[in-house]
Write a protein that holds these residues in place. Sequence first.
Motif, PDB file in Angstrom:
ATOM      1  N   LEU A  42       0.834  -1.204   0.000  1.00 57.54           N
ATOM      2  CA  LEU A  42       0.000   0.000   0.000  1.00 57.54           C
ATOM      3  C   LEU A  42       0.871   1.258   0.000  1.00 57.54           C
ATOM      4  O   LEU A  42       0.576   2.229  -0.714  1.00 57.54           O
ATOM      5  N   ILE A  43       1.944   1.259   0.782  1.00 58.84           N
ATOM      6  CA  ILE A  43       2.836   2.419   0.814  1.00 58.84           C
ATOM      7  C   ILE A  43       3.539   2.592  -0.532  1.00 58.84           C
ATOM      8  O   ILE A  43       3.647   3.710  -1.057  1.00 58.84           O
ATOM      9  N   ILE A  44       3.996   1.492  -1.121  1.00 63.40           N
ATOM     10  CA  ILE A  44       4.663   1.570  -2.431  1.00 63.40           C
ATOM     11  C   ILE A  44       3.709   2.131  -3.481  1.00 63.40           C
ATOM     12  O   ILE A  44       4.057   3.044  -4.237  1.00 63.40           O
ATOM     13  N   VAL A  45       2.490   1.608  -3.526  1.00 60.23           N
ATOM     14  CA  VAL A  45       1.497   2.067  -4.505  1.00 60.23           C
ATOM     15  C   VAL A  45       1.133   3.530  -4.256  1.00 60.23           C
ATOM     16  O   VAL A  45       1.003   4.327  -5.195  1.00 60.23           O
ATOM     17  N   ALA A  46       0.979   3.898  -2.954  1.00 56.52           N
ATOM     18  CA  ALA A  46       0.609   5.272  -2.623  1.00 56.52           C
ATOM     19  C   ALA A  46       1.670   6.257  -3.089  1.00 56.52           C
ATOM     20  O   ALA A  46       1.345   7.348  -3.596  1.00 56.52           O
ATOM     21  N   ILE A  47       2.928   5.900  -2.967  1.00 59.46           N
ATOM     22  CA  ILE A  47       4.012   6.795  -3.382  1.00 59.46           C
ATOM     23  C   ILE A  47       4.143   6.818  -4.901  1.00 59.46           C
ATOM     24  O   ILE A  47       4.293   7.883  -5.515  1.00 59.46           O
ATOM     25  N   VAL A  48       4.075   5.653  -5.527  1.00 61.11           N
ATOM     26  CA  VAL A  48       4.204   5.578  -6.979  1.00 61.11           C
ATOM     27  C   VAL A  48       3.064   6.310  -7.677  1.00 61.11           C
ATOM     28  O   VAL A  48       3.267   6.944  -8.723  1.00 61.11           O
ATOM     29  N   CYS A  49       1.873   6.250  -7.108  1.00 63.78           N
ATOM     30  CA  CYS A  49       0.699   6.878  -7.723  1.00 63.78           C
ATOM     31  C   CYS A  49       0.589   8.363  -7.412  1.00 63.78           C
ATOM     32  O   CYS A  49      -0.346   9.021  -7.886  1.00 63.78           O
ATOM     33  N   SER A  50       1.486   8.887  -6.604  1.00 63.51           N
ATOM     34  CA  SER A  50       1.459  10.314  -6.274  1.00 63.51           C
ATOM     35  C   SER A  50       2.687  10.993  -6.860  1.00 63.51           C
ATOM     36  O   SER A  50       3.796  10.830  -6.350  1.00 63.51           O
TER      37      SER A  50
END
Length: 308
Positions: A42-50
């Motif tokens: 979730l943290i990886i996706v949250a950073i990549v998507c922002s």
Amino acid sequence: MQNQSFITEFILLGLSQNPAVQKTVGIICLLIYIVTFGGNVLIIVAIVCSPALLGSPMYLFLAFLSLLELCFSSSVTPKMIVDLLYERRTTSFECCMMQLFAEHFFGGTEVILLTAMAYDRYVAICKPLHYSSIMNLNLCGILVGVAWAGGFLHSILIIILVFQLPFCGPNVIDHFLCDLYPLLELACTDTHILGIFAVGTSGFMCIIIFLMLLVSYGVILFSLRTQSSEGRQKALSTCGSHIAVVVLFFVPCIFINARPPFTLPIDKMVEIFYTVLTPLLNPFIYSFRNKEVKNSVRKVWRRLLVVK
């Protein structure tokens, strides 16, 4: 490289000899691993998507750290869960070496990454006017590459040395994973010199880097005297998260590696904390203390709920 081993598999005694206790611990570890996997992803996706977060070195390093925690946990926990739930005891020589390689690879890479993250915070707080010119994406890419290369060199050196040892006698490892010191105790030769080498390369390096990190964060915190109250609070929040992660990672690492090469009964509990709980705690430490990460995680979570 020729291995003189006559042993094709090892027997892992695990955490307990009681089947009921094993299954209970296995279920608990399975639940922890699911949360660990989901939290780090979730943290990886949250950073990549922002785009705003992805363009910041601090969050780029954070995404890389979450990836490492995910890989490190996955190199140990799934095998341990299967062994606990299905009462499997054996692991092949090749799988044992692969697990040993993965532990040292991801652990060594994380040591270098945490050092890079400390340098990033030092530049951001102590030299804010030069931050964008110093911590550019090229330097971040170089630091990430150095972390991967350093972890690989450390782990491949350990594997080459262990692979040369003759294992021709007992094959029972009183542990739930293939670790260096238990393997040295099973070798059919004098491993005194290799044990000292392992303490020097892993243990003392952990101590030196840990002390360097503590000094660097001390310098950062000392420099906050000149900051405004708002800037000081934000910097303290970020550095507090970094220091907590550094302590959670290095204290067990030093306990396991920076001592004479023999095993202790408490090693299993320390390794459980080190390999199972620490990868779980790190995402929560960063998420709860960082508004930008929390906001991005909420956005990703809302999108997931809408898709469902």
